[in-house]
Design a protein around this motif. Structure first.
Motif, short mmCIF file in Angstrom:
data_model
loop_
_atom_site.label_atom_id
_atom_site.label_comp_id
_atom_site.label_asym_id
_atom_site.label_seq_id
_atom_site.Cartn_x
_atom_site.Cartn_y
_atom_site.Cartn_z
N PRO A 75 -18.94 -41.41 118.83
CA PRO A 75 -17.88 -40.58 118.25
C PRO A 75 -16.69 -40.35 119.19
O PRO A 75 -15.58 -40.09 118.70
CB PRO A 75 -18.60 -39.24 117.97
CG PRO A 75 -20.04 -39.59 117.86
CD PRO A 75 -20.24 -40.71 118.82
N ILE A 76 -16.90 -40.45 120.51
CA ILE A 76 -15.82 -40.17 121.45
C ILE A 76 -14.66 -41.16 121.33
O ILE A 76 -13.49 -40.75 121.17
CB ILE A 76 -16.35 -40.12 122.89
CG1 ILE A 76 -17.44 -39.07 123.01
CG2 ILE A 76 -15.21 -39.83 123.87
CD1 ILE A 76 -17.00 -37.67 122.64
N PRO A 77 -14.91 -42.49 121.40
CA PRO A 77 -13.78 -43.41 121.23
C PRO A 77 -13.12 -43.31 119.85
O PRO A 77 -11.91 -43.51 119.73
CB PRO A 77 -14.41 -44.80 121.43
CG PRO A 77 -15.87 -44.61 121.39
CD PRO A 77 -16.15 -43.20 121.75
N VAL A 78 -13.90 -42.97 118.82
CA VAL A 78 -13.31 -42.81 117.49
C VAL A 78 -12.38 -41.60 117.48
O VAL A 78 -11.24 -41.66 116.98
CB VAL A 78 -14.40 -42.65 116.41
CG1 VAL A 78 -13.78 -42.37 115.04
CG2 VAL A 78 -15.26 -43.91 116.34
N LEU A 79 -12.84 -40.50 118.06
CA LEU A 79 -12.01 -39.29 118.16
C LEU A 79 -10.72 -39.56 118.91
O LEU A 79 -9.62 -39.26 118.43
CB LEU A 79 -12.81 -38.18 118.86
CG LEU A 79 -12.03 -36.96 119.36
CD1 LEU A 79 -11.39 -36.21 118.21
CD2 LEU A 79 -12.93 -36.05 120.18
N MET A 80 -10.84 -40.15 120.10
CA MET A 80 -9.67 -40.41 120.92
C MET A 80 -8.79 -41.51 120.33
O MET A 80 -7.56 -41.47 120.45
CB MET A 80 -10.11 -40.82 122.34
CG MET A 80 -10.98 -39.78 123.02
SD MET A 80 -10.14 -38.17 123.12
CE MET A 80 -11.43 -37.14 123.81
N GLY A 81 -9.44 -42.46 119.67
CA GLY A 81 -8.68 -43.56 119.10
C GLY A 81 -7.82 -43.14 117.92
O GLY A 81 -6.65 -43.51 117.84
N ILE A 82 -8.38 -42.35 117.02
CA ILE A 82 -7.60 -41.92 115.84
C ILE A 82 -6.41 -41.07 116.27
O ILE A 82 -5.27 -41.29 115.82
CB ILE A 82 -8.49 -41.13 114.86
CG1 ILE A 82 -9.59 -42.04 114.29
CG2 ILE A 82 -7.66 -40.55 113.72
CD1 ILE A 82 -10.58 -41.32 113.41
N GLY A 83 -6.64 -40.12 117.17
CA GLY A 83 -5.54 -39.29 117.65
C GLY A 83 -4.49 -40.11 118.38
O GLY A 83 -3.29 -39.93 118.17
N GLY A 84 -4.95 -41.00 119.26
CA GLY A 84 -4.01 -41.82 120.01
C GLY A 84 -3.22 -42.79 119.14
O GLY A 84 -2.02 -42.99 119.34
N ILE A 85 -3.88 -43.37 118.14
CA ILE A 85 -3.21 -44.33 117.27
C ILE A 85 -2.13 -43.66 116.43
O ILE A 85 -1.03 -44.17 116.27
CB ILE A 85 -4.24 -45.05 116.37
CG1 ILE A 85 -5.08 -46.00 117.21
CG2 ILE A 85 -3.54 -45.83 115.25
CD1 ILE A 85 -6.25 -46.61 116.48
N LEU A 86 -2.43 -42.48 115.89
CA LEU A 86 -1.42 -41.78 115.10
C LEU A 86 -0.23 -41.35 115.96
O LEU A 86 0.92 -41.43 115.53
CB LEU A 86 -2.04 -40.56 114.42
CG LEU A 86 -2.91 -40.84 113.20
CD1 LEU A 86 -3.38 -39.54 112.56
CD2 LEU A 86 -2.16 -41.67 112.16
N SER A 87 -0.49 -40.93 117.18
CA SER A 87 0.60 -40.58 118.10
C SER A 87 1.43 -41.82 118.44
O SER A 87 2.66 -41.80 118.39
CB SER A 87 0.05 -39.95 119.38
OG SER A 87 -0.57 -38.72 119.13
N GLY A 88 0.74 -42.91 118.81
CA GLY A 88 1.44 -44.14 119.18
C GLY A 88 2.21 -44.74 118.03
O GLY A 88 3.33 -45.26 118.21
#
Length: 315
Positions: A75-88
């Motif tokens: 769940p950690i990479p999914v959590l960080m990935g979704i937030g990071g992708i929307l920001s990027g």
């Protein structure tokens, strides 16, 4: 050429994420720092190539994380990935800093919801119940310690009241998720700005805090939730939980608006920065007085456009 560079950047940023992930997992001393940096590789990659290639990067990172650490860390990479992708992705579309922050916050909220759902249905762990059990254990331990030290002045009624107040923490979990999401979005975006400015020679930055202004509609949401608290709502009902979460969240946003106005007022009047800094410190150390005063100032600023009046006075 562009495809080759995209693959190279993807591989490099994936490696950076995995290093940060291993540090966050196995190096306790700097776990917190590494955790806040985890979304940065996704922000940088999505800011260059948008969300579609970043989704592929997220899939690769999730698989590698499960293999190199443990399936429980998925769940950690999914959590960080979704937030990071929307920001990027918002950066890729040249949105303003606060729009990027808003989208990143939404992304982290989605990620936290995924963590709760994944834990519930895959690991059979109800995080809400676990948090509630931790609170109850902490209260029991504290009460036993006070009894051992002879500090048993608290009556049963007072202890019951304290237990109920701490029990409300789980009911306010959506607010805490929103605050945590905002914090993750802000820190990762700020670090990403520094990295992108250094590597890509850009000049990304947050506008001054004094320029922060929320939509006026936020007042109506706040007052609607406030009015609903005067009704006899079922404490165990969804409406009660929704109203109190909305009231808490909008109240925090109003307080931020109040701080923003104080910073703006000090700047417009060419006053020392000690005034806004002191207001923040007083609110932190004496919250039961200054928190509500700053919130009231934020409501007045939004409702009566105090900044526009200051501008008119200067003219």
């Amino acid at each position: 050429m562009n495809q080759s560079r995209q693959l190279t950047d993807g591989a490099l940023l994936t490696a950076v994420f995995m290093i940060l992930m291993l540090i966050a997992t196995f190096v306790p001393v700097i776990t917190l720092i590494a955790t806040f940096l985890l979304p940065v590789p996704f922000i940088i990659f999505a800011s260059r190539y948008d969300w579609k290639p970043a989704i592929i990067m997220l899939i690769v990172v999730s698989v590698l994380s499960s293999l190199l650490t443990t399936i429980f860390s998925l769940p950690i990479p999914v959590l960080m990935g979704i937030g990071g992708i929307l920001s990027g992705s918002a950066l890729y579309r040249k949105f303003s800093a606060y729009e990027v922050l808003a989208r990143g916050t939404i992304g982290f909220v989605i990620g936290f919801v995924f963590v709760f759902v994944f834990s519930q249905y895959v690991f059979q762990v109800n995080l809400v119940n676990e948090i509630d059990n931790m609170i109850q254990q902490s209260l029991t331990t504290s009460q036993d310690l006070m009894n051992q030290l002879g500090m048993n002045e608290l009556t049963e009624k007072q202890m019951t009241m304290i237990t109920e107040q701490f029990g409300m923490l789980t009911e306010l979990l959506p607010v805490f998720i929103a605050i945590a999401s905002l914090l993750f979005a802000f820190v990762s975006q700020w670090v990403s700005y520094k990295v992108i400015n250094r590597i890509d020679r850009q000049q990304l930055s947050f506008p001054p805090f004094r320029m922060l202004r929320f939509p006026v509609s936020l007042i109506w949401v706040y007052f609607f939730a406030l009015i609903m608290t005067f009704f006899d709502l079922d404490p165990d009902g969804m409406l009660f939980l929704a109203v109190h979460n909305i009231l808490m969240l909008t109240g925090i946003l109003m307080t931020l608006q109040g701080f923003s106005f104080i910073f703006y007022y000090a700047y417009a009047k060419q006053m020392s920065k000690a005034l806004p800094v002191a207001s923040v410190l007083l609110t932190i150390f004496i919250p039961f007085i200054f928190f509500y005063l700053v919130r009231l100032l934020g409501i007045i600023d939004l409702g009566f456009s105090l900044r526009d009046r200051l501008l008119n006075d200067k003219k």
